[in-house]
Design a protein around this motif. Structure first.
Motif, PDB file in Angstrom:
ATOM      1  N   ILE A   1       0.838  -1.200   0.000  1.00  0.00           N
ATOM      2  CA  ILE A   1       0.000   0.000   0.000  1.00  0.00           C
ATOM      3  C   ILE A   1       0.872   1.249   0.000  1.00  0.00           C
ATOM      4  CG2 ILE A   1      -1.614   1.363   1.397  1.00  0.00           C
ATOM      5  CD1 ILE A   1      -2.963  -1.285   2.171  1.00  0.00           C
ATOM      6  N   LYS A   2       1.947   1.207   0.769  1.00  0.00           N
ATOM      7  CA  LYS A   2       2.847   2.368   0.834  1.00  0.00           C
ATOM      8  C   LYS A   2       3.440   2.678  -0.541  1.00  0.00           C
ATOM      9  CE  LYS A   2       7.111   4.054   2.879  1.00  0.00           C
ATOM     10  NZ  LYS A   2       8.215   3.775   3.812  1.00  0.00           N
ATOM     11  N   TYR A   3       3.941   1.660  -1.221  1.00  0.00           N
ATOM     12  CA  TYR A   3       4.643   1.904  -2.479  1.00  0.00           C
ATOM     13  C   TYR A   3       3.732   1.959  -3.708  1.00  0.00           C
ATOM     14  CZ  TYR A   3       8.929   1.588   0.101  1.00  0.00           C
ATOM     15  OH  TYR A   3       9.947   1.837   1.004  1.00  0.00           O
ATOM     16  N   LEU A   4       2.589   1.324  -3.663  1.00  0.00           N
ATOM     17  CA  LEU A   4       1.688   1.347  -4.816  1.00  0.00           C
ATOM     18  C   LEU A   4       0.683   2.494  -4.757  1.00  0.00           C
ATOM     19  CD1 LEU A   4       0.993  -2.472  -5.231  1.00  0.00           C
ATOM     20  CD2 LEU A   4       2.561  -1.039  -6.549  1.00  0.00           C
ATOM     21  N   GLN A   5       0.280   2.854  -3.532  1.00  0.00           N
ATOM     22  CA  GLN A   5      -0.705   3.917  -3.397  1.00  0.00           C
ATOM     23  C   GLN A   5      -0.152   5.178  -2.744  1.00  0.00           C
ATOM     24  OE1 GLN A   5      -4.054   2.205  -1.362  1.00  0.00           O
ATOM     25  NE2 GLN A   5      -4.631   0.942  -3.107  1.00  0.00           N
ATOM     26  N   GLY A   6       1.081   5.107  -2.280  1.00  0.00           N
ATOM     27  CA  GLY A   6       1.702   6.271  -1.662  1.00  0.00           C
ATOM     28  C   GLY A   6       1.158   6.613  -0.288  1.00  0.00           C
ATOM     29  N   ASP A   7       0.545   5.652   0.391  1.00  0.00           N
ATOM     30  CA  ASP A   7      -0.043   5.878   1.706  1.00  0.00           C
ATOM     31  C   ASP A   7       0.779   5.138   2.764  1.00  0.00           C
ATOM     32  OD1 ASP A   7      -1.644   6.338   3.903  1.00  0.00           O
ATOM     33  OD2 ASP A   7      -3.347   5.171   3.173  1.00  0.00           O
ATOM     34  N   ALA A   8       1.585   5.869   3.504  1.00  0.00           N
ATOM     35  CA  ALA A   8       2.470   5.262   4.497  1.00  0.00           C
ATOM     36  C   ALA A   8       1.809   5.072   5.857  1.00  0.00           C
ATOM     37  CB  ALA A   8       3.724   6.113   4.654  1.00  0.00           C
ATOM     38  N   SER A   9       0.552   5.400   5.987  1.00  0.00           N
ATOM     39  CA  SER A   9      -0.101   5.340   7.297  1.00  0.00           C
ATOM     40  C   SER A   9      -0.186   3.910   7.846  1.00  0.00           C
ATOM     41  CB  SER A   9      -1.500   5.955   7.226  1.00  0.00           C
ATOM     42  OG  SER A   9      -2.331   5.231   6.354  1.00  0.00           O
ATOM     43  N   TYR A  10      -0.343   2.917   6.976  1.00  0.00           N
ATOM     44  CA  TYR A  10      -0.419   1.537   7.455  1.00  0.00           C
ATOM     45  C   TYR A  10       0.929   1.051   7.979  1.00  0.00           C
ATOM     46  CZ  TYR A  10      -5.024   1.346   5.354  1.00  0.00           C
ATOM     47  OH  TYR A  10      -6.330   1.586   5.039  1.00  0.00           O
ATOM     48  N   VAL A  11       1.994   1.481   7.354  1.00  0.00           N
ATOM     49  CA  VAL A  11       3.326   1.116   7.831  1.00  0.00           C
ATOM     50  C   VAL A  11       3.557   1.740   9.205  1.00  0.00           C
ATOM     51  CG1 VAL A  11       5.814   1.332   7.411  1.00  0.00           C
ATOM     52  CG2 VAL A  11       4.271   0.791   5.529  1.00  0.00           C
ATOM     53  N   LYS A  12       3.159   2.984   9.359  1.00  0.00           N
ATOM     54  CA  LYS A  12       3.303   3.653  10.664  1.00  0.00           C
ATOM     55  C   LYS A  12       2.429   2.982  11.720  1.00  0.00           C
ATOM     56  CE  LYS A  12       4.496   8.099   8.678  1.00  0.00           C
ATOM     57  NZ  LYS A  12       4.079   9.478   8.442  1.00  0.00           N
ATOM     58  N   LEU A  13       1.245   2.563  11.326  1.00  0.00           N
ATOM     59  CA  LEU A  13       0.315   1.926  12.252  1.00  0.00           C
ATOM     60  C   LEU A  13       0.809   0.550  12.708  1.00  0.00           C
ATOM     61  CD1 LEU A  13      -2.613   2.104  13.512  1.00  0.00           C
ATOM     62  CD2 LEU A  13      -3.340   0.798  11.526  1.00  0.00           C
ATOM     63  N   LEU A  14       1.360  -0.234  11.798  1.00  0.00           N
ATOM     64  CA  LEU A  14       1.792  -1.595  12.107  1.00  0.00           C
ATOM     65  C   LEU A  14       3.255  -1.702  12.535  1.00  0.00           C
ATOM     66  CD1 LEU A  14       0.038  -3.489   9.191  1.00  0.00           C
ATOM     67  CD2 LEU A  14      -0.565  -3.583  11.601  1.00  0.00           C
ATOM     68  N   GLY A  15       4.042  -0.690  12.230  1.00  0.00           N
ATOM     69  CA  GLY A  15       5.481  -0.762  12.489  1.00  0.00           C
ATOM     70  C   GLY A  15       5.843  -0.854  13.953  1.00  0.00           C
ATOM     71  N   MET A  16       5.273   0.006  14.779  1.00  0.00           N
ATOM     72  CA  MET A  16       5.606   0.008  16.203  1.00  0.00           C
ATOM     73  C   MET A  16       5.173  -1.277  16.913  1.00  0.00           C
ATOM     74  SD  MET A  16       7.053   1.515  18.767  1.00  0.00           S
ATOM     75  CE  MET A  16       7.262   3.209  18.332  1.00  0.00           C
TER      76      MET A  16
END
Length: 90
Positions: A26-41
């Motif tokens: 989602i981050k790289y195909l749609q440009g939305d990094a919010s899921y990475v931030k949400l799941l990363g921690m």
């Protein structure tokens, strides 16, 4: 302690798969990094708990250094924690 490790192992594996196969595309195909931030921690915390608990449980499970190395290595391989559960924790 073994039950706690199994739960953390499962959660760490699921969080890793979600991060790799859902959030990152989602981050790289749609440009939305919010899921990475949400799941990363949460994934980072679960990863650290997995490592610490694997080291703590080593004596209880009578793992030698090679087995501990495999268990630790499986934490960075997709689906690896599920393999650990099946092979070493059941």
């Amino acid at each position: 302690m073994k039950t706690a490790f199994r739960i953390i192992s499962f959660l760490e594996g699921v969080s890793y798969l979600l991060l790799l196969f859902v959030a990152t595309p989602i981050k790289y195909l749609q440009g939305d990094a919010s899921y990475v931030k949400l799941l990363g921690m949460p994934h980072g915390i679960l990863f650290m708990l997995y490592i610490v608990l694997a080291i703590v449980i080593q004596k209880q499970m009578n793992w030698n250094t090679k087995t501990l190395g495999i268990v630790l290595l499986c934490s960075i391989i997709p689906f690896g924690t599920f393999y650990v559960d099946k092979k070493y924790l059941r």
